[in-house]
Scaffold this motif. Structure first.
Motif, PDB file in Angstrom:
ATOM      1  N   LEU A 300      18.310  33.257  56.656  1.00  0.00           N
ATOM      2  CA  LEU A 300      18.360  34.042  55.429  1.00  0.00           C
ATOM      3  C   LEU A 300      17.069  34.807  55.165  1.00  0.00           C
ATOM      4  N   SER A 301      16.065  34.647  56.034  1.00  0.00           N
ATOM      5  CA  SER A 301      14.776  35.291  55.784  1.00  0.00           C
ATOM      6  C   SER A 301      14.885  36.805  55.774  1.00  0.00           C
ATOM      7  N   SER A 302      15.794  37.361  56.602  1.00  0.00           N
ATOM      8  CA  SER A 302      15.917  38.816  56.672  1.00  0.00           C
ATOM      9  C   SER A 302      16.504  39.400  55.395  1.00  0.00           C
ATOM     10  N   THR A 303      17.127  38.562  54.570  1.00  0.00           N
ATOM     11  CA  THR A 303      17.710  39.048  53.323  1.00  0.00           C
ATOM     12  C   THR A 303      16.917  38.567  52.116  1.00  0.00           C
ATOM     13  N   ALA A 304      15.662  38.147  52.338  1.00  0.00           N
ATOM     14  CA  ALA A 304      14.869  37.567  51.252  1.00  0.00           C
ATOM     15  C   ALA A 304      14.737  38.520  50.073  1.00  0.00           C
ATOM     16  N   LYS A 305      14.631  39.807  50.353  1.00  0.00           N
ATOM     17  CA  LYS A 305      14.480  40.792  49.287  1.00  0.00           C
ATOM     18  C   LYS A 305      15.683  40.789  48.354  1.00  0.00           C
ATOM     19  N   PHE A 306      16.836  40.411  48.887  1.00  0.00           N
ATOM     20  CA  PHE A 306      18.069  40.433  48.098  1.00  0.00           C
ATOM     21  C   PHE A 306      18.629  39.026  47.894  1.00  0.00           C
ATOM     22  N   ALA A 307      17.766  38.022  48.044  1.00  0.00           N
ATOM     23  CA  ALA A 307      18.223  36.626  48.006  1.00  0.00           C
ATOM     24  C   ALA A 307      18.854  36.253  46.676  1.00  0.00           C
ATOM     25  N   ASN A 308      18.434  36.905  45.595  1.00  0.00           N
ATOM     26  CA  ASN A 308      18.966  36.569  44.274  1.00  0.00           C
ATOM     27  C   ASN A 308      19.952  37.606  43.749  1.00  0.00           C
ATOM     28  N   ALA A 309      20.316  38.552  44.601  1.00  0.00           N
ATOM     29  CA  ALA A 309      21.251  39.592  44.163  1.00  0.00           C
ATOM     30  C   ALA A 309      22.624  38.986  43.894  1.00  0.00           C
ATOM     31  N   THR A 310      23.203  39.332  42.771  1.00  0.00           N
ATOM     32  CA  THR A 310      24.538  38.847  42.428  1.00  0.00           C
ATOM     33  C   THR A 310      25.563  39.952  42.665  1.00  0.00           C
ATOM     34  N   VAL A 311      26.823  39.539  42.749  1.00  0.00           N
ATOM     35  CA  VAL A 311      27.908  40.475  43.035  1.00  0.00           C
ATOM     36  C   VAL A 311      28.922  40.418  41.896  1.00  0.00           C
ATOM     37  N   PRO A 312      28.952  41.407  41.017  1.00  0.00           N
ATOM     38  CA  PRO A 312      30.010  41.454  40.006  1.00  0.00           C
ATOM     39  C   PRO A 312      31.364  41.715  40.676  1.00  0.00           C
ATOM     40  N   VAL A 313      32.310  40.804  40.473  1.00  0.00           N
ATOM     41  CA  VAL A 313      33.659  40.941  41.030  1.00  0.00           C
ATOM     42  C   VAL A 313      34.617  41.117  39.858  1.00  0.00           C
ATOM     43  N   PHE A 314      35.333  42.240  39.843  1.00  0.00           N
ATOM     44  CA  PHE A 314      36.216  42.499  38.706  1.00  0.00           C
ATOM     45  C   PHE A 314      37.638  42.769  39.174  1.00  0.00           C
ATOM     46  N   GLY A 315      38.560  42.541  38.259  1.00  0.00           N
ATOM     47  CA  GLY A 315      39.966  42.791  38.527  1.00  0.00           C
ATOM     48  C   GLY A 315      40.685  43.119  37.236  1.00  0.00           C
ATOM     49  N   SER A 316      41.907  43.602  37.391  1.00  0.00           N
ATOM     50  CA  SER A 316      42.739  43.933  36.236  1.00  0.00           C
ATOM     51  C   SER A 316      44.141  43.393  36.511  1.00  0.00           C
ATOM     52  N   PRO A 317      44.362  42.108  36.226  1.00  0.00           N
ATOM     53  CA  PRO A 317      45.631  41.475  36.599  1.00  0.00           C
ATOM     54  C   PRO A 317      46.799  41.954  35.739  1.00  0.00           C
ATOM     55  N   LYS A 318      47.983  41.688  36.245  1.00  0.00           N
ATOM     56  CA  LYS A 318      49.184  41.982  35.470  1.00  0.00           C
ATOM     57  C   LYS A 318      49.212  41.093  34.224  1.00  0.00           C
ATOM     58  N   PRO A 319      49.839  41.563  33.149  1.00  0.00           N
ATOM     59  CA  PRO A 319      49.926  40.735  31.937  1.00  0.00           C
ATOM     60  C   PRO A 319      50.535  39.368  32.248  1.00  0.00           C
ATOM     61  N   LEU A 320      49.961  38.343  31.635  1.00  0.00           N
ATOM     62  CA  LEU A 320      50.405  36.968  31.860  1.00  0.00           C
ATOM     63  C   LEU A 320      51.290  36.551  30.689  1.00  0.00           C
ATOM     64  N   SER A 321      52.542  36.247  30.978  1.00  0.00           N
ATOM     65  CA  SER A 321      53.512  35.988  29.913  1.00  0.00           C
ATOM     66  C   SER A 321      53.466  34.557  29.393  1.00  0.00           C
ATOM     67  N   GLN A 322      52.932  33.609  30.172  1.00  0.00           N
ATOM     68  CA  GLN A 322      52.864  32.224  29.706  1.00  0.00           C
ATOM     69  C   GLN A 322      51.658  31.533  30.322  1.00  0.00           C
ATOM     70  N   LEU A 323      51.236  30.440  29.710  1.00  0.00           N
ATOM     71  CA  LEU A 323      50.015  29.748  30.099  1.00  0.00           C
ATOM     72  C   LEU A 323      50.295  28.389  30.718  1.00  0.00           C
ATOM     73  N   SER A 324      51.424  28.277  31.370  1.00  0.00           N
ATOM     74  CA  SER A 324      51.772  27.078  32.134  1.00  0.00           C
ATOM     75  C   SER A 324      52.783  27.488  33.197  1.00  0.00           C
ATOM     76  N   PRO A 325      52.894  26.717  34.261  1.00  0.00           N
ATOM     77  CA  PRO A 325      53.828  27.090  35.329  1.00  0.00           C
ATOM     78  C   PRO A 325      55.283  27.009  34.868  1.00  0.00           C
ATOM     79  N   LYS A 326      56.088  27.941  35.336  1.00  0.00           N
ATOM     80  CA  LYS A 326      57.526  27.826  35.111  1.00  0.00           C
ATOM     81  C   LYS A 326      58.093  26.687  35.942  1.00  0.00           C
ATOM     82  N   ASP A 327      57.541  26.532  37.140  1.00  0.00           N
ATOM     83  CA  ASP A 327      57.953  25.455  38.041  1.00  0.00           C
ATOM     84  C   ASP A 327      56.707  24.973  38.775  1.00  0.00           C
ATOM     85  N   ALA A 328      56.250  23.770  38.463  1.00  0.00           N
ATOM     86  CA  ALA A 328      55.009  23.245  39.037  1.00  0.00           C
ATOM     87  C   ALA A 328      55.096  23.048  40.546  1.00  0.00           C
ATOM     88  N   LYS A 329      56.304  23.055  41.100  1.00  0.00           N
ATOM     89  CA  LYS A 329      56.474  22.892  42.540  1.00  0.00           C
ATOM     90  C   LYS A 329      56.641  24.226  43.270  1.00  0.00           C
TER      91      LYS A 329
END
Length: 619
Positions: A300-329
């Motif tokens: 990791l020494s070659s990336t020391a300059k960026f060792a603490n760089a973070t990566v913002p990961v974003f998404g825009s999911p489809k609307p979620l109609s319920q907050l529990s599984p319809k079928d847990a299996k």
């Protein structure tokens, strides 16, 4: 230090016989007898010479010196792995290297001493004909004009290649009646559709087939089986390869050297070892280990300059109609997949998860994940303030609006990443981003030291996903063991999906003015992924951007969710996106494989490195 290429010595010119001025003059009757004897002797010599020439020509040892003639058709190789034959050992006299001239002339070969950690006191043998080219043997190839070696380094910033990076495996493929050439990364020399040559495909198929032949002076020439064109150096530095010329006299000439390292050759005790097992063992001992290697701390020494760089990961999911599984299996349940994805993003150290959603279901799910244990970063949520498409019937934001919002939300981030909301990642994501940022930074400094212009505005990483059915009861544990499961099981058991279906884009700040440079593609519709990949590739061809294929180091597991994956193509927003892409440059270079750069792990220490897929010639 470049090895010395030793050519066979030219044949010694016959010395003109001088008259014998000391002989006595022959007179009288003896002169006729003398002439008769001399005549018979001359006729005998002529007869012997003619007989020798006849049989020499039949045996193929008579060489015609026409510079453009090509010797040797491709013939089926021996199914066995023959022991190496007749190596000549050069005599060493102080610092000067000499070769037994009579042996070199008789065998039409020359040997070269080498010095490396795994091949001391060994000598190269130059291969000069198809008869000497052995199936399943290891070789090195040096381009005659430049003296550069064919190699695939794991770090394009390197000025020279390592010994094992120069070693290639020649193998005859009966199905194609041609030869494959494999490098230390287990990838094959490939002639792409645009006639560029890479070493980037694991399987040897038609694009990876080559027709070798030899010139009268013993140099190798390669022709692509795919397009029937010869190989030649290309690029501004002549360090790339193209297969695009029909004339053999313009093709690259190669000195082909048999690899002498003991680790790369079979031994007599291996006579009964099955070919497949033996080759795999030789690959490992000659090239080094294959596959995923975890990074060691020093890597990791070659990336020391960026060792603490973070990566913002974003998404825009489809609307979620319920907050529990319809079928847990049900392994395809929408809630199970959404819940698992958000936990995954939040548990990776170095990832800053960010969701853009205006529905109450996703907003509540974010609150639940943030209140749980084992997460590295809480998920940021934005419910408004990003562009929605002007056509309300789509009810979706635009890709450019999401990227613009993410860059404003994280003003100091090196890059931001869009991902579909059903992809699982591992820490390999952050490691790859830091390595690419480090590579671009080092390349900028390298060009600056050379006084050369560097017009790169930014970079983008894309990659292929692996499709897998995740068990519905599998969840991420706080101990971190889930990383081994995702990388060691899901990624290996799943199916690598198409290279024109990109599910994530990591884009550096400054590459685009998103609201000005990018059309209003609708999120969730097809075509944007191929269009943006094509656009960056076109910019890269002008030296304005760097596009990197991260498929080999970024573990991206797509959680299968059932249904027809092509059904979305029929949606009105997909039709809109397709027309928009066609009007704005198209998607000709829209595959991950079209990226000029790629990442992989260095076998020695597991570090993620970046390489130019087209740079194949090194000192």
């Amino acid at each position: 230090m470049r090895p010395i290429i030793i050519e066979p010595p030219p044949p010694t010119a016959p010395q003109r016989r001088q008259p014998n001025t000391t002989s006595k003059k022959v007179t009288g009757g003896c002169s006729m007898l003398h002439l008769l004897i001399v005549g018979i002797a001359v006729m005998s010599c002529c007869l012997v010479a003619m007989t020798y020439a006849f049989f020499t020509a039949k045996s193929g040892r008579h060489h015609h010196h026409h510079h453009h003639a090509i010797h040797g058709a491709v013939a089926e190789g021996d199914e066995s792995l023959p022991l190496e034959e007749g190596r000549l050992s050069p005599a060493l006299s102080g610092p000067n290297i000499t070769v037994n001239q009579s042996a070199a002339v008789n065998s039409r070969r020359a040997t070269l001493p080498i010095s490396s950690s795994n091949s001391s006191n060994a000598s190269f043998v130059q291969v000069r004909s198809m008869a000497e080219l052995k199936k399943s043997f290891f070789y090195r190839m040096q381009e005659v004009k430049s003296k550069f070696w064919l190699a695939r380094t794991v770090d394009t910033n390197a000025d020279a290649s390592l010994d094992n990076e120069k070693i290639v495996l020649f193998n005859y493929v009966k199905h194609y009646d041609a030869w494959s050439i494999q490098g230390h990364t287990r990838m094959h020399l490939t002639c792409e559709l645009n006639d560029r040559v890479t070493v980037d495909r694991k399987w040897a198929r038609s694009f990876e087939m080559w027709l070798p032949s030899f010139t009268p002076d013993g140099h190798l020439i390669l022709k692509s089986k795919r397009n029937k064109m010869f190989l030649r150096p290309s690029g501004a530095q002549n360090d790339q390869l193209m297969a695009d010329i029909s004339a053999s006299d313009e093709a690259a000439r190669w000195v082909l050297l048999r690899e002498p390292s003991p680790q790369c050759n079979r031994e007599e005790k291996d006579a009964d070892v099955p070919k497949k097992d033996l080759l795999e063992r030789l690959r490992g001992s000659c090239w080094g280990p294959e596959g995923h290697v975890k990074a060691l701390p020093q890597a990791l020494s070659s990336t020391a300059k960026f060792a603490n760089a973070t990566v913002p990961v974003f998404g825009s999911p489809k609307p979620l109609s319920q907050l529990s599984p319809k079928d847990a299996k049900d392994k395809y349940d929408t809630f199970i997949i959404s819940n698992r994805t958000l936990h995954n993003w939040a548990m990776i150290d170095g990832v800053e998860p960010f969701l853009l959603a205006d529905d109450s279901g996703n907003q509540e799910l974010v609150k639940r994940v943030n209140s749980g244990s084992g997460i590295a970063h809480k998920i940021a949520l934005q419910t408004s303030g990003f562009e929605l498409h002007k056509d309300p019937s789509y009810e979706q934001p635009t890709y450019r609006g999401l990227f613009d919002a993410a860059l404003r939300r994280f003003p100091t981030a090196l890059a931001v990443m869009y991902s579909n909301s059903d992809i699982l990642y591992t820490p390999s994501l952050v490691e790859t981003v830091r390595s690419v940022a480090s590579y671009v930074d080092r390349e900028r400094e390298r060009m600056k030291r050379r006084g050369l212009p560097y017009n790169v505005r930014g970079w983008m990483i894309v990659g292929q996903r692996v499709n897998h059915d995740i068990p519905p009861n599998w969840n991420l544990d706080a101990s971190g063991r889930w990383v081994d499961t995702v990388e060691g099981e899901f990624a290996k058991q799943g199916d690598l999906f198409e290279s024109d279906a990109e599910d994530y884009f990591i884009v550096s700040r400054g590459l685009f003015d998103w609201m000005k440079d990018i059309p209003d593609f609708v999120v969730g519709g097809v075509a944007f992924d191929n269009w943006i990949t094509n656009k960056v590739n076109v910019m890269a061809s002008r030296g304005e951007a760097i596009e990197v294929d991260g498929s080999k180091t970024i573990i991206a597991v797509h959680q299968n969710h059932g249904g027809d994956p092509k059904k979305s193509h029929e949606h009105p927003k997909s039709i809109y996106n397709s027309h928009l892409a066609a009007r704005n440059g198209g998607w000709t270079l829209g595959h991950t494989a079209d990226a000029l750069y790629a990442t992989e792990r260095r076998a020695a220490d597991g570090a993620v490195t970046v390489y130019d897929k087209h740079r194949l010639l090194y000192p």
